[in-house]
Design an enzyme around this catalytic site. Structure first.
Site, PDB file in Angstrom:
ATOM      1  N   SER A 107       0.695  -1.205   0.126  1.00 47.08           N
ATOM      2  CA  SER A 107       0.511  -0.132  -0.053  1.00 47.08           C
ATOM      3  C   SER A 107       0.985   1.245  -0.339  1.00 47.08           C
ATOM      4  CB  SER A 107      -0.779  -0.347   1.574  1.00 47.08           C
ATOM      5  OG  SER A 107      -2.151   0.909   0.550  1.00 47.08           O
ATOM      6  N   GLY A 108       0.933   2.053  -1.198  1.00 49.69           N
ATOM      7  CA  GLY A 108       1.532   3.449  -0.609  1.00 49.69           C
ATOM      8  C   GLY A 108       3.038   3.038  -1.708  1.00 49.69           C
ATOM      9  N   THR A 112      -1.638   2.500  -8.145  1.00 49.74           N
ATOM     10  CA  THR A 112      -2.414   3.239  -8.030  1.00 49.74           C
ATOM     11  C   THR A 112      -1.721   4.688  -9.990  1.00 49.74           C
ATOM     12  OG1 THR A 112      -4.336   2.747  -6.595  1.00 49.74           O
ATOM     13  CG2 THR A 112      -5.137   4.390  -8.272  1.00 49.74           C
ATOM     14  N   ASN A 157      -1.321   6.357   3.392  1.00 50.33           N
ATOM     15  CA  ASN A 157      -1.219   6.512   1.442  1.00 50.33           C
ATOM     16  C   ASN A 157      -2.392   7.280   2.206  1.00 50.33           C
ATOM     17  OD1 ASN A 157      -1.521   7.157  -0.821  1.00 50.33           O
ATOM     18  ND2 ASN A 157      -1.948   4.790  -1.751  1.00 50.33           N
ATOM     19  N   SER A 160      -5.284   5.462  -0.758  1.00 50.27           N
ATOM     20  CA  SER A 160      -5.292   4.154  -1.228  1.00 50.27           C
ATOM     21  C   SER A 160      -6.711   3.440  -1.551  1.00 50.27           C
ATOM     22  CB  SER A 160      -5.289   3.660   0.861  1.00 50.27           C
ATOM     23  OG  SER A 160      -4.603   2.620   0.513  1.00 50.27           O
ATOM     24  N   SER A 161      -5.919   2.730  -2.552  1.00 46.57           N
ATOM     25  CA  SER A 161      -7.337   2.518  -2.876  1.00 46.57           C
ATOM     26  C   SER A 161      -7.773   0.901  -2.322  1.00 46.57           C
ATOM     27  CB  SER A 161      -6.780   1.322  -4.782  1.00 46.57           C
ATOM     28  OG  SER A 161      -6.536   1.901  -4.677  1.00 46.57           O
ATOM     29  N   GLY A 387      -2.610  -2.982  -2.126  1.00 50.00           N
ATOM     30  CA  GLY A 387      -1.182  -4.133  -2.133  1.00 50.00           C
ATOM     31  C   GLY A 387      -1.151  -4.577  -0.433  1.00 50.00           C
ATOM     32  N   GLU A 389      -0.586  -5.896   3.082  1.00 46.48           N
ATOM     33  CA  GLU A 389      -0.797  -4.550   4.318  1.00 46.48           C
ATOM     34  C   GLU A 389      -0.601  -5.633   5.436  1.00 46.48           C
ATOM     35  OE1 GLU A 389      -4.511  -3.558   4.095  1.00 46.48           O
ATOM     36  OE2 GLU A 389      -3.915  -1.630   2.901  1.00 46.48           O
TER      37      GLU A 389
END
Ligand code: ATP
Ligand code: MG
Length: 1107
Positions: A107-108, A112, A157, A160-161, A387, A389
């Protein structure tokens, strides 16, 4: 285009890790760090792109960069995500290979962002056109919409998605985008109701409250203040660098571009508002009824507003929050909900509402961006999934997310590490196996159909009896205890009994990316994902079309007692489908790495990067690449690409491709160990060799290009020259033809002139000759005529002379004889004998004259004017006198033949002539007509017996006349009867007397000068018969009538002369009025008949046709 940087020149660090010397984890990280420090965020491992998140915007995504990387070889320029995108797009477009871009990282790490760069690059390099641009725009604009609803700020993030996204971009055969399909994976819906510290809810809530106009907020019954909503955590409601209000405008604009209707947007925002309102509904305990806990809504204002917003009846929702209906075996049991259960129900509703809205949004976008053709499509898939986590507190969602990452790693291993090594074996290339960690065992731990964690979770959820998270953990502890990657305090595996980092209510999995500790709490509930039926039914009852769509199971007509599939089951199935889909495509990897945990630029935390490099298996990746061959290609395509580097293979190699490649590479005198000849492919160990080949090819292509140019230019010049030559020939041919034509026309014209002159001259000559001949002939004729004339005259003269002479002789002779006779007989005659002879001669002549006259006497007709001509001049007087006498005699003779009647008739005719000749135009036509008098045979016709008796003496005239009506000028037929004493007018049909006028009462008669039969009988004033006034009559026999009337009047005993007035305008006395009768020449429309019209009270106009 000028090559600004090559992978080998001016390179910071090493652009491709395969070339890194010496290779170790430290040098690997060092190389990444060095490049990162110089803003070189992309590095290759062969064809895999490592992307470091710079946490700052770099000027490397400009339109110029796009042009730089467009249609360039992958290794030609310094590493860039555009090079990968270009490679993928070109092999999709040119080689028809479906592609997928797999973007992984925690993540981050920038997944994306990377996916957006790929999409925008492809959009920039593919075809253009109005339709294509619209598709591109829609595909790109789907991102802001999905990010607003599916992204949130997390501790890792800011954007974050919170859902997985896989987007298939579809292209036509030309490589122009024609549409796309988006698949979404498990939205982290727990975030709707609760966020951990430092995080916030999905962006859309904040964007709506900050960006919506006051008007819209009022409509949605919302307040701009975040703190008014329980579902919005306050501690990080605003994010640095994020302008929620501006983002809201962007989202609305994007929705419009994607094709959302205004009312759809409104519905969506209403549901978002409803979620916020839902969070504010609070419950209080209610007095216990029947020993059951019960709850009630605390403050009903929010509930009321929410119900108004969605069109739900308040009591329906209120009841759904207080009771729960359980159906079992056709029986409905209603139980009350306590406060905790009510809160649970509320949150479940909010989560479900939001996640269903999100799925609906994805479907709606898909509808808009769907390709409008059924033709075969080429597909490029872009996978941007959440991502890996590791949080302090990891729950079901992290478990699912990490499982998905585990599967992606598996694909990576399958395709890059295992597949590559297997390829060497397949191709018969000597190969020492490289060890790498295969995470298939972890995948199996999670997804195994029998002993997998997901299967056991499902088993627990479906099991009858009391099911709790503890029972689920117990189950795991028994089934997975022996698994190397599963750790739990309670498991039979005594290893962890004393591990205090492992709480009792947790289990730990050793993922490929590290150990993650999961708290079992909530697993069962989240997997069940239960929403009380009462709530879905209440939602279905809403007067809101979108709401109804989102809760179809609430439809009482479609009650389904079957349990819906669990969340875990659904996720596993969709991940399975995704994996299958990815395996059919050519993979392209972007491995995203996060340089630090602080979201800060310029900070490179070695340990964090090292951890990611390890679990992403990047070292193994490099090793396999290095041990193996950097580049491989089928012999045919290799030969095709490099055949120009060797004389034997250029331009065409006749033998097998493998031999051709060998000849080619041998001729280039490269180290033998640089190549390995596989069964179907050539393997090149070092990218340097490949670059060498590429460079050589480039030079060779330049030479070839120069050669082609040279030949082309030569060809072009020659073609041009030939064309000019040909044109010149054509032009000169045309010119010559034209000149000759002109010359010929001149000669022809001259010839014609000369010809015409000659012909003229000849003709004139001929004419002259002919004229001369004719003149000669005429002269001859004239001369001969003269001659003949002269001869004839001479002859005539002679004959005349002769005749004169003969006559003279005869006269002389007669005189002589006479003289002789007279001399001889003188003595016998008396003195008056001469007189007697004269008288005798005269008598003879007279006798002859009368006899001749008798024979030529003219006829006895008095009008015969002929008379024979006089024979002797001395008889002229006699002749005239005889003629006069004869005529008188002839007339007497003629008159003596007349009877009394005929005489009277002629007298009448004579009288008529005196009266009307040259005075009335009708007269000439009456001359030829005999005056019959009785035209209606009054004496014979029994109808007129009475009338006949009225005429005590002889009827002079009886005829039908028209009596003119003064009112309209029309005539009515009347019998006109004239006797010696009176005239009578009677009805034609019945013979009844209408008027009887003694002739004595008649003063005058008026007629016109024209060719009409109108006449007025004017009566003496004061006479008895004048009571009714004068009579205006009309008859074709006017001349006869008037003549007879006149004569009768004149003949009467008292000599009553009747006056005849001939004038074109006269007055007629009708009773009291005097009316003027006026005669005019008629216009053609009246035709040939006389028309009488009343013009006014005092004027009757008679139009008489012009003669
Ligand atoms: N290439 C880049 N250039 C500049 N900034 C970047 C780049 N890549 C990522 N970032 C920054 O990092 C942030 C996080 O990136 P991104 O949202 O792509 O991460 P992610 O991998 O998708 O994370 P998650 O799994 O949480 O969705 C971005 O908001 C952006 O600020
Ligand atoms: Mg993301």
């Amino acid at each position: 285009m000028e090559v600004k940087t090559s992978l080998l020149d001016n390179m910071i660090g090493v652009g491709d890790m395969v070339l890194l010397e010496p290779l170790s984890e430290d040098t690997f990280i060092e190389n990444l760090k060095k490049r990162f420090d110089h803003n070189e965020i992309y590095t290759y491992i062969g064809s895999v792109v490592i992307s470091m998140n710079p946490y700052k915007s770099l000027p490397i995504y400009t339109a110029e960069k796009v042009e730089e990387y467009r249609n360039r070889n992958f290794y030609e320029l310094s590493p860039h995500i555009y090079a990968l995108a270009d490679e993928a797009y070109r092999s999709l477009r040119d080689q028809d290979k479906d592609q997928c871009i797999l973007i992984t990282g925690e993540s981050g790490a920038g997944k994306t962002e990377a996916s957006k760069f790929v999409m925008s690059y492809v959009a920039a390099v593919c075809g253009k056109g109005q339709e294509v641009n619209k598709v591109k725009e829609q595909l790109l604009q789907s991102n802001p919409v999905l990010e607003a609803f599916g992204n949130a700020k997390t501790v890792r993030n800011d954007n974050s998605s919170r859902f997985g996204k896989y987007m298939d971009i579809e292209f036509d055969f030309k490589g122009d985008p024609i549409g796309g399909v988006i698949s979404n994976y498990l939205l982290e819906k727990s975030r709707v109701v609760k966020q951990t510290r430092g995080e916030r809810n999905f962006h859309i809530f904040y964007q709506l409250l900050s960006g919506a106009s006051d008007d819209l907020l009022k409509k949605l019954k919302l307040d701009r203040d975040f703190s008014k909503y329980n579902y919005l955590s306050l501690d990080s409601a605003t994010v640095n660098g994020l302008d929620d209000a501006a983002s809201f405008r962007t989202v609305r604009n994007a929705m419009q571009i994607v094709g959302f209707m205004e009312d759809e947007v409104q519905s969506i925002l209403e549901l978002v508002a409803a979620v916020l309102k839902l969070g504010n509904i609070e419950f209080k305990p209610e007095s216990r009824v029947n020993e059951f806990d019960e709850s009630r809504v605390k403050d009903k204002n929010d509930l009321k507003e929410m119900c108004e917003l969605l069109g739900i009846e308040q009591f329906v929702l209120e009841r759904a929050f207080s009771f729960r209906t359980v159906e079992a075996k056709m029986e409905k049991v209603s139980t009350t909900l306590n406060v905790a259960q009510a809160y649970y129900a509320r949150d479940a509703l909010a989560k479900n509402l939001y996640s269903r809205l999100f799925s609906w949004l994805v479907n709606r976008i898909n509808e808009s961006i769907k390709a409008q053709t059924k033709k075969p499509k080429k597909v490029m898939g872009v996978l941007d999934i959440y991502g890996f986590e590791i949080f302090e507190d990891n729950s079901f969602e992290q478990f699912i997310i990490n499982y998905c990452n585990e599967k992606l790693q598996q694909i990576f291993i399958e395709l890059t590490l295992r597949e590559e090594q297997e390829e060497y074996v397949r191709e018969g290339i000597e190969w020492t196996n490289i060890e790498y960690f295969n995470n298939a065992i972890i995948c199996d731990l999670i997804e195994n159909n029998k002993t997998g964690i997901l299967a056991m979770l499902d088993e627990e959820c479906l099991r009858p009896g009391t099911v709790t998270d503890e029972t689920f953990l117990d189950k795991l502890n028994t089934v997975c205890a022996e698994h190397q990657h599963f750790e739990s305090r309670q498991s039979k595996n005594s290893k962890f009994l004393t591990d205090h980092s492992l709480p009792h209510n947790c289990f730990r999995i050793q993922h490929y990316a590290g150990k993650v500790l999961y708290r079992a709490e909530g697993f069962v509930d989240k997997n069940n994902d239960l929403l009380y039926r009462d709530l879905s039914q209440a939602m279905y009852k809403a007067n809101h079309s979108l709401m109804k769509l989102l809760f179809p199971e609430g439809n009482p007509a479609k009650v389904n007692l079957k349990r819906p599939p669990t969340a875990g089951f659904q996720f596993k199935a969709s991940v399975g489908t995704l994996m299958k889909n990815l395996l059919t495509k050519n993979p392209n990897y972007i491995r995203c790495i996060k340089p630090n945990d602080k979201k800060a630029a310029h900070i490179f935390t070695d340990s964090l990067v090292c951890h990611q490099v390890r679990y992403l298996g990047l070292m193994e990746n490099v090793r396999v690449r290095r041990a193996g061959y950097a580049f491989r290609q089928a012999y045919e395509s290799c030969l095709e690409r490099y055949k120009m580097l060797c004389k034997q293979t250029w331009p065409q190699w006749k033998g097998p491709a493998r031999e051709g490649v060998k000849v080619l590479l041998t001729s280039l005198q490269l180290h033998a160990e640089e190549f390995a000849y596989g069964r179907s492919k050539i393997f090149i160990r070092n990218p340097r060799t490949l670059f060498f080949l590429e460079e050589k090819r480039r030079q060779c292509l330049e030479d070839l290009a120069a050669l082609i140019q040279k030949i082309y230019r030569g060809w072009k010049c020659r073609t041009h020259f030939l064309l000019m030559k040909k044109s010149q020939v054509v032009v000169s041919a045309w010119y010559r033809r034209f000149a000759q034509q002109k010359k010929y026309q001149n000669i022809r014209c001259s010839a014609l002139v000369v010809q015409s002159f000659i012909r003229g001259w000849k003709a004139r000559k001929l004419l002259r000759e002919l004229k001369h001949k004719k003149r000669c002939e005429q002269a001859v004729t004239t001369i001969s005529a003269f001659w003949h004339g002269t001869q004839a005259r001479r002859e005539l003269k002679r004959l005349k002379e002769e005749a004169r002479r003969k006559h003279a002789i005869a006269v002389i002779w007669a005189y002589w004889l006479g003289l002789k006779v007279r001399r001889e007989y003188r003595k016998f005659f008396r003195a008056n004998a001469g007189r007697k002879i004269y008288d005798f001669t005269i008598q003879r002549i007279m006798q002859k004259y009368f006899l001749g006259l008798k024979k030529t006497m003219p006829s006895m007709s008095p009008i015969d004017k002929s008379w024979p001509s006089r024979p002797y001049g001395f008889l002229d007087g006699t002749h005239k006198e005889l003629r006069r006498v004869f005529h008188l005699w002839r007339c007497k003779k003629y008159c003596s033949q007349f009877t009394v009647e005929k005489k009277a008739t002629y007298e009448e005719k004579l009288a008529a002539s005196e009266l009307f000749k040259d005075k009335k135009a009708l007269y000439p036509s009456s001359v030829g007509q005999p005056f019959k008098g009785d035209y209606v045979e009054i004496t014979k016709n029994p109808k007129y017996q009475k009338l006949n008796s009225l005429a005590e003496d002889k009827v002079l005239l009886a005829d039908v006349v028209s009596k003119i009506n003064r009112a309209n000028g029309k005539g009515a037929p009347r019998i006109f009867l004239l006797t010696k004493k009176s005239l009578v007018l009677a009805d034609q049909k019945t013979g009844q007397v209408k008027a009887s006028v003694p002739l004595l009462d008649l003063s005058s008669v008026s007629v016109s000068t024209q060719n009409d039969g109108f006449f007025a009988l004017k009566l003496k004033e004061g006479a008895v018969s004048a009571a009714k006034g004068d009579f205006l009559l009309s008859s074709d026999r006017l001349i006869e009538i008037i003549t007879k009337l006149h004569r009768t009047g004149a003949a009467s005993a008292d000599r009553n002369q009747i006056k005849i007035d001939i004038s074109d305008e006269f007055l007629v006395q009708f009773k009291q009025d005097k009316v003027c009768v006026k005669f005019i020449h008629g216009t053609p429309k009246n035709g040939n008949s006389v028309a009488c019209k009343r013009k006014n009270n005092r004027l009757l106009e008679v139009s008489v046709p012009s003669p």
